[in-house]
Design an enzyme around this catalytic site. Structure first.
Site, PDB file in Angstrom:
ATOM      1  CB  THR A  50      -0.948  -0.009   1.179  1.00 39.53           C
ATOM      2  OG1 THR A  50      -0.184   0.183   2.518  1.00 39.53           O
ATOM      3  CG2 THR A  50      -1.888  -1.069   1.186  1.00 39.53           C
ATOM      4  CB  VAL A  52       1.140   5.186   4.125  1.00 39.16           C
ATOM      5  CG1 VAL A  52       1.571   5.523   5.216  1.00 39.16           C
ATOM      6  CG2 VAL A  52       0.144   6.337   3.264  1.00 39.16           C
ATOM      7  CB  CYS A  53       2.526  -0.148   3.973  1.00 42.78           C
ATOM      8  SG  CYS A  53       1.148  -0.189   5.312  1.00 42.78           S
ATOM      9  CB  THR A  54       5.196   1.080  -0.490  1.00 39.92           C
ATOM     10  OG1 THR A  54       4.534  -0.123  -0.633  1.00 39.92           O
ATOM     11  CG2 THR A  54       6.410   1.020  -1.331  1.00 39.92           C
ATOM     12  CG  LEU A  57       7.426  -1.471   5.770  1.00 45.01           C
ATOM     13  CD1 LEU A  57       7.218  -2.916   5.614  1.00 45.01           C
ATOM     14  CD2 LEU A  57       7.864  -1.273   7.116  1.00 45.01           C
TER      15      LEU A  57
END
Length: 159
Positions: A50, A52-54, A57
């Site tokens: 997703t 924001v998660c990408t 991380l």
């Protein structure tokens, strides 16, 4: 469960996880207690691949050598299965372990569950003594602590 406070013991857990290094996926079991003696950064994130998660991380990946130089271990935790984690790791060139909490047991143990959401985007820095030394628990999940801020907290533990 409530969110463990700074100075409290971090809940122990064992989760399946995977790591992709040199193009090869390796599955293993990951236990918080197995890294006692080293700082541990736990990054709880809602979903693989997703936006924001990408971003979150990948920013931690960029600082991974600095974390390793401090003796710190970095793990990502989300509710997706290992095959989803593998696709995410390959697509984003992530080389640290991604753990699968499909039951939500660890999410609940750390108190980062939220109604209507997979989890609250959260980061815990656990000291070599197994105690929570710093935490950031998001309310909505669109913001995340920068790698530099987390690295600073780890530096305080090893100074």
């Amino acid at each position: 469960m409530s969110i463990p406070a700074v100075g409290e013991p971090a809940p122990d857990f064992t989760l399946p996880g995977m790591i992709v290094r040199g193009g090869v996926r390796a599955d293993d079991e990951y236990s918080r207690s197995s890294v006692v003696g080293r700082p541990l950064v736990l990054a709880f994130y809602p979903g693989d691949a997703t936006p924001v998660c990408t971003a979150q991380l990948c920013s931690y990946q960029e600082e991974l050598d600095d974390f390793a130089d401090l003796g710190a271990v970095v793990w990502g935790i989300s509710p997706q299965a290992l095959d989803s984690h593998e696709a995410f790791a390959r697509g984003s060139s992530l080389t640290f372990p991604l753990l699968s909490d499909t039951s939500g047991e660890v999410v609940r143990a750390y108190g980062v569950n939220a109604p209507g959401l997979p989890l609250r985007r959260s980061v815990f820095v656990i000291g070599p003594d197994g105690l929570v030394r710093w935490r950031h628990v998001g309310l909505v999940g669109l913001r995340f602590p920068k790698a530099e801020a987390i690295r600073h907290q780890v530096e305080l533990l090893v100074a």
